[in-house]
Design a protein around this motif. Structure first.
Motif, PDB file in Angstrom:
ATOM      1  N   GLY A 165       3.220  55.999  41.233  1.00  0.00           N
ATOM      2  CA  GLY A 165       4.011  55.421  40.153  1.00  0.00           C
ATOM      3  C   GLY A 165       4.328  53.954  40.384  1.00  0.00           C
ATOM      4  O   GLY A 165       4.252  53.133  39.456  1.00  0.00           O
ATOM      5  N   GLU A 166       4.674  53.601  41.612  1.00  0.00           N
ATOM      6  CA  GLU A 166       4.956  52.196  41.905  1.00  0.00           C
ATOM      7  C   GLU A 166       3.707  51.330  41.759  1.00  0.00           C
ATOM      8  O   GLU A 166       3.765  50.199  41.270  1.00  0.00           O
ATOM      9  CB  GLU A 166       5.548  52.068  43.306  1.00  0.00           C
ATOM     10  N   LEU A 167       2.562  51.865  42.178  1.00  0.00           N
ATOM     11  CA  LEU A 167       1.313  51.113  42.034  1.00  0.00           C
ATOM     12  C   LEU A 167       0.949  50.929  40.565  1.00  0.00           C
ATOM     13  O   LEU A 167       0.459  49.866  40.161  1.00  0.00           O
ATOM     14  CB  LEU A 167       0.192  51.827  42.779  1.00  0.00           C
TER      15      LEU A 167
ATOM     16  N   ALA B 149       5.137  40.062  46.628  1.00  0.00           N
ATOM     17  CA  ALA B 149       6.461  39.820  47.195  1.00  0.00           C
ATOM     18  C   ALA B 149       7.544  40.558  46.417  1.00  0.00           C
ATOM     19  O   ALA B 149       8.583  40.932  46.985  1.00  0.00           O
ATOM     20  CB  ALA B 149       6.753  38.322  47.213  1.00  0.00           C
ATOM     21  N   ALA B 150       7.321  40.766  45.118  1.00  0.00           N
ATOM     22  CA  ALA B 150       8.319  41.448  44.284  1.00  0.00           C
ATOM     23  C   ALA B 150       8.376  42.944  44.562  1.00  0.00           C
ATOM     24  O   ALA B 150       9.394  43.585  44.274  1.00  0.00           O
ATOM     25  CB  ALA B 150       8.004  41.218  42.807  1.00  0.00           C
ATOM     26  N   TRP B 151       7.310  43.502  45.114  1.00  0.00           N
ATOM     27  CA  TRP B 151       7.252  44.950  45.373  1.00  0.00           C
ATOM     28  C   TRP B 151       8.041  45.268  46.639  1.00  0.00           C
ATOM     29  O   TRP B 151       7.646  44.929  47.734  1.00  0.00           O
ATOM     30  CB  TRP B 151       5.807  45.395  45.529  1.00  0.00           C
ATOM     31  N   ARG B 152       9.169  45.944  46.479  1.00  0.00           N
ATOM     32  CA  ARG B 152      10.067  46.208  47.601  1.00  0.00           C
ATOM     33  C   ARG B 152      10.159  47.678  47.963  1.00  0.00           C
ATOM     34  O   ARG B 152      10.767  48.045  48.973  1.00  0.00           O
ATOM     35  CB  ARG B 152      11.489  45.707  47.270  1.00  0.00           C
TER      36      ARG B 152
ATOM     37  N   ASP C 129      12.881  49.278  43.647  1.00  0.00           N
ATOM     38  CA  ASP C 129      11.459  49.179  43.957  1.00  0.00           C
ATOM     39  C   ASP C 129      10.868  47.792  43.732  1.00  0.00           C
ATOM     40  O   ASP C 129       9.923  47.406  44.420  1.00  0.00           O
ATOM     41  CB  ASP C 129      10.689  50.206  43.120  1.00  0.00           C
ATOM     42  N   PHE C 130      11.404  47.041  42.748  1.00  0.00           N
ATOM     43  CA  PHE C 130      10.876  45.712  42.456  1.00  0.00           C
ATOM     44  C   PHE C 130      12.044  44.759  42.200  1.00  0.00           C
ATOM     45  O   PHE C 130      13.057  45.152  41.601  1.00  0.00           O
ATOM     46  CB  PHE C 130       9.960  45.732  41.225  1.00  0.00           C
TER      47      PHE C 130
END
Length: 327
Positions: A145-147, A165-168, A176-177
Motif C-alpha cells: 500500500g505504501e509503495l 525522502a518523504a517516505w517515512r 508514512d509520508f
C-alpha cells in the motif's frame, strides 16, 4: 541457571508421570512448570472440558509441542524443551504465554488452551519469518500500500529524491509520508476485509504541529493483467525510477525498503493484486481517534480500531486536496 523456575524441580520418578509445580499461584489459569522422567523442562496447561475441535499445535525447533487427549473433551498441552541451548527462547515463550492469558477469568483453562495454541502459531510464524526473512501477510499488504501511494501520489508531484525522502513508513515514523506541513497515513487492506482501520498508537492520528491526511486503499487478488501488480514487481518498477534519477534517490529508496525488512523473495511474486479503491480523509479535531492528550498519566502505546463508515464525514476530494498539498 538459578531462579529460572525449573532448576530446583527434580526429574519425575518414573516415565508415566511428570514432576510439576504451579507456575504462578496468582495466575487465573493452572499452568505448571516441571520436569519429565528424562529431566527435560516442561510447561503445561490442562482443561477437563471444552476441548473439542482444538487447532493442531505447531512444530517449533528445539521445543516439542504435545497435545495429550484423555477423552473427547479433555486435553493437556505440554511444551518440552528438547535442547538446553534453546532455554532462553523456551523461558521467554512460557513467560509470553503467561502474560497473554493473564486477563482470562479464573479457571478458564479451555479458553486458555485455545489462546495458547493461537499464540504458539503466531510464535511459530514469527520464528519462521526471522529465519527466512519473510514479511507477514499483513506486513506485505502494508508495504504494498505504501509503495502504491508512493508511485501514484507522491512520485508524480515530487522529484524522485524528494519522494524517497518523504517516505517515512519504513523508518517507523508515526506517519508514512511527510510533505512540508502535511503528513499522510496510509491504511491498506483487502477489499473483502472488515471496513475498519487499525491504528497502531495514540500518536498515529495526532495532528499536533501538522496537518494530517488519512488514505484508505483497498486491494484484491486478481489474475495477472495490465493493472495488476505483485510486491516484487512494484519494488522493481520503483527501483528503476529511483536509480535512474541518481544514486542519492536510489540509496534513499533502498534504505526505506531495508528499514521495512524487505528483501526480494520468491514468495512475494504471489499473489497478484489490483487496487480497488482509494479514499482520502482529513483528520480534524472531531475525527474519531485517540490522541496523547486523552490518556491518563502512565498510559501509552494504545492501539485501537476505527470504523471506516465513521470517517465518511471527513472525506475530501483527492485531486483538489493533493493540488493544495503540493502547490
Amino acid at each position: 541457571m538459578p531462579g529460572d523456575g525449573w532448576m530446583d524441580i527434580a526429574p519425575a520418578p518414573g516415565p508415566t508421570a511428570d514432576n510439576v509445580r504451579r507456575a504462578d499461584s496468582r495466575h487465573p489459569l493452572e499452568f505448571f512448570r516441571g520436569r519429565d522422567f528424562g529431566g527435560r523442562y516442561i510447561f503445561s496447561l490442562a482443561a477437563d472440558s471444552g476441548c473439542r475441535d482444538l487447532p493442531e499445535p505447531p512444530k517449533l525447533n528445539g521445543i516439542k509441542v504435545g497435545l495429550e487427549r484423555r477423552g473427547a473433551d479433555h486435553a493437556r498441552l505440554v511444551l518440552t524443551l528438547l535442547d538446553r541451548e534453546h532455554f532462553d527462547i523456551f523461558r521467554a515463550l512460557c513467560d509470553h504465554l503467561l502474560a497473554a492469558t493473564s486477563g482470562l477469568p479464573h479457571g478458564a483453562n479451555a479458553a486458555g488452551l485455545r489462546q495458547v495454541l493461537r499464540r504458539l502459531g503466531e510464535w511459530h510464524d514469527m520464528l519462521r519469518r526471522r529465519r527466512d526473512g519473510l514479511l507477514s501477510v499483513p506486513e506485505r499488504i502494508g508495504l504494498t500500500g505504501e509503495l502504491l501511494f508512493l508511485r501514484d501520489v507522491i512520485l508524480p508531484r515530487l522529484t524522485p529524491a524528494e519522494a524517497a525522502a518523504a517516505w517515512r513508513g519504513g523508518h517507523r515514523d508515526e506517519q508514512d509520508f511527510a510533505v512540508g506541513p502535511w503528513q499522510f497515513e496510509v491504511k491498506t487492506q483487502l477489499s473483502t476485509a472488515d471496513q475498519r482501520l487499525i491504528i497502531a498508537s495514540e500518536a498515529q492520528l495526532d495532528t499536533a504541529g501538522s496537518r494530517l491526511l488519512l488514505c484508505h486503499q483497498g486491494v484484491a487478488a486478481s489474475p495477472p493483467g495490465c493493472q495488476a501488480f505483485t510486491l516484487n514487481g512494484l519494488v522493481a518498477e520503483l527501483a528503476t525510477i529511483f536509480f535512474a534519477a541518481g544514486p542519492s534517490a536510489g540509496d534513499l529508496f533502498d534504505l526505506a525498503l531495508e528499514a521495512w525488512g524487505y528483501s526480494r523473495q520468491d514468495e512475494y511474486n504471489q499473489p497478484t493484486w489490483v487496487l480497488t479503491d482509494r479514499r482520502l480523509f482529513e483528520v480534524r479535531e472531531d475525527f474519531p481517534r485517540i490522541v496523547p492528550a486523552m490518556l491518563p498519566a502512565g498510559v501509552q502505546r494504545v492501539s485501537y480500531e476505527v470504523l471506516l463508515r465513521d470517517c465518511q464525514p471527513f472525506a475530501v476530494d483527492i485531486a483538489q486536496t493533493l493540488d493544495s498539498v503540493f502547490a
